[in-house]
Motif scaffolding. Structure first.
Motif, PDB file in Angstrom:
ATOM      1  N   GLU A 254     -61.928  42.066 -66.574  1.00 21.25           N
ATOM      2  CA  GLU A 254     -60.637  41.609 -67.095  1.00 21.25           C
ATOM      3  C   GLU A 254     -60.475  40.089 -67.093  1.00 21.25           C
ATOM      4  O   GLU A 254     -59.539  39.566 -67.683  1.00 21.25           O
ATOM      5  N   GLY A 255     -61.364  39.385 -66.386  1.00 26.63           N
ATOM      6  CA  GLY A 255     -61.292  37.934 -66.384  1.00 26.63           C
ATOM      7  C   GLY A 255     -60.556  37.359 -65.185  1.00 26.63           C
ATOM      8  O   GLY A 255     -60.088  38.083 -64.300  1.00 26.63           O
ATOM      9  N   ASP A 256     -60.444  36.022 -65.166  1.00 30.42           N
ATOM     10  CA  ASP A 256     -59.876  35.317 -64.022  1.00 30.42           C
ATOM     11  C   ASP A 256     -58.396  35.609 -63.805  1.00 30.42           C
ATOM     12  O   ASP A 256     -57.851  35.296 -62.738  1.00 30.42           O
ATOM     13  N   GLY A 257     -57.759  36.196 -64.792  1.00 31.24           N
ATOM     14  CA  GLY A 257     -56.358  36.564 -64.623  1.00 31.24           C
ATOM     15  C   GLY A 257     -56.157  37.622 -63.548  1.00 31.24           C
ATOM     16  O   GLY A 257     -55.028  37.829 -63.084  1.00 31.24           O
ATOM     17  N   MET A 258     -57.247  38.267 -63.138  1.00 24.03           N
ATOM     18  CA  MET A 258     -57.167  39.297 -62.106  1.00 24.03           C
ATOM     19  C   MET A 258     -57.552  38.775 -60.725  1.00 24.03           C
ATOM     20  O   MET A 258     -57.699  39.566 -59.785  1.00 24.03           O
TER      21      MET A 258
ATOM     22  N   GLU B 137     -55.074  39.776 -57.935  1.00 25.16           N
ATOM     23  CA  GLU B 137     -55.206  41.187 -57.576  1.00 25.16           C
ATOM     24  C   GLU B 137     -56.493  41.419 -56.802  1.00 25.16           C
ATOM     25  O   GLU B 137     -56.518  42.207 -55.837  1.00 25.16           O
TER      26      GLU B 137
END
Length: 257
Positions: free
Chosen positions: A219-223, A226
């Motif tokens: 999902e990329g660095d946006g996760m 989390e």
């Protein structure tokens, strides 16, 4: 077998065979391994859960049969968490993969044999680089073995997580298009496998760690936030044996970096 580094907390898990038998369901919630009838195999598992991994491997090989599973588990745990030399690590993973492959050939309905073949070969592939392993055709073998393990034992949480990690690693290294067309790796499949693995065994520290890593790859660095939360959850867990102590320790070490 060369000299193995000792588990640094020897004595913290003074389990005997009776205690392992009583706690079997909890100790093996992640792999759904059946309780062995052979006392020699049970003793090998007792050594494993205490953190005496070299002795567990030797005892498992000596016992034969289901003891091969213990030997391979002990070798993989040692290689993953305790072995410092990369060449020795790769040799341990490759030897375990070869033993598990032979075991699966003898016992094609043995889910643990297929799982450990896929897991050990997957770790070996990470060691030589995923790209190189894919070029050598190892990716297909990892995927096939883990899929067979899940088909044979749908409650094998660790096989779900390992197969999910395969999907994530392949997509991370070669992208979703080539990953999907050439290696059958798919983002949604990987995420579903991670979730199912944790549904089957929510108290798995390594499951949480692998899911955290997989989320970032898929999902990329946006996760990242989390992923950090998942690492913190793993780091706060109470280990039930030596192997889980190493998993929790990995999460704690990663958070400190």
């Amino acid at each position: 077998m060369g000299k193995w580094a000792a588990f640094p907390h020897v004595g913290d898990y003074p389990l005997d065979a009776d205690a392992v038998r009583r706690q079997w369901a909890r100790l093996h919630a992640g792999d759904a391994e059946p309780l062995p009838h052979d006392e020699a195999v049970l003793q090998a598992w007792t050594l494993y859960h205490r953190g005496e991994f070299a002795q567990a491997c030797e005892a498992g090989l000596k016992a034969g049969g289901a003891g091969i599973t213990v030997a391979n588990r002990a070798a993989c745990v040692h290689a993953t968490y305790l072995e410092k030399k990369e060449k020795a690590r790769l040799e341990l993973f490759l030897e375990a993969a070869q033993r598990a492959e032979a075991q699966a050939a003898r016992e094609p309905s043995n889910a643990s044999a297929w799982y450990l073949h896929g897991y050990a070969l997957g770790r070996y592939s990470q060691g030589i680089s995923v790209a190189k392993a894919l070029a050598q055709g190892l990716g297909g073998k990892v995927k096939e073995s883990l899929e067979k393990a899940i088909k044979l034992q749908p409650r094998h949480a660790q096989a779900h997580v390992a197969l999910a990690a395969f999907h994530a690693e392949v997509i991370d290294k070669v992208g979703p298009l080539i990953g999907g067309m050439t290696y059958g790796a798919r983002k949604e499949t990987g995420l579903e496998l991670f979730r199912e693995g944790l549904r089957l065994h929510p108290a798995s520290a390594i499951g949480l760690i692998e899911y955290a890593n997989g989320l970032v790859m898929l999902e990329g660095d946006g996760m990242l936030a989390e992923a950090t939360r998942l690492y913190e959850q793993a780091a706060a867990m109470e280990p039930i044996d030596a192997a889980t102590r190493l998993e929790v320790g990995l999460a704690q070490a990663e958070l400190q970096e």
